[in-house]
Scaffold this motif. Sequence first.
Motif: not given
Length: 154
Positions: A95, A109, A105, A12-13
């Motif tokens: 992604l 996400s 983003w 997710l980051g």
Amino acid sequence: MAVSCLGPAQFLGRTITPDYYLPALQLRSAPASDPLRHLLAALATRGAALGYQFGVTEGIHGWLTVAETAELAARLDRLDLPRYEPTFAAMADRLKQAGRSASEWQDLSLSFVRTVATIAVRDGQAVLWGNDVCPDVWRKTFGVHDGSQHDTGP
């Protein structure tokens, strides 16, 4: 817990927590009393009693029950977020195509959170939030086999 309970994960980051999504909720005028905020807070903090695996952001942050996961999926589904088939493969494709502006983003996400929750609900499971939880490493270290892992080598 991670050895016996964790299934597929979704990136997710880097080192983000569910608080990362507060601006997206504010942009969509979600009030402070919105249950979605409380569900994200549980994902961010419910694991504090367990502590973190190695450092400041690593380890399990929080989790939801099966019922809470269903509510999270339903509430996120109402938001204007990117749409795609609810599968890990579709998330991997998105992604690869992701724009890197902060708002793009953040929305993508958050859509991944929705999709993972949707998959979990479909499978009668719940979700947790963790950074660098490493269940595959733990499985090898402790010799835990869940039937889906296959050893290679001597």
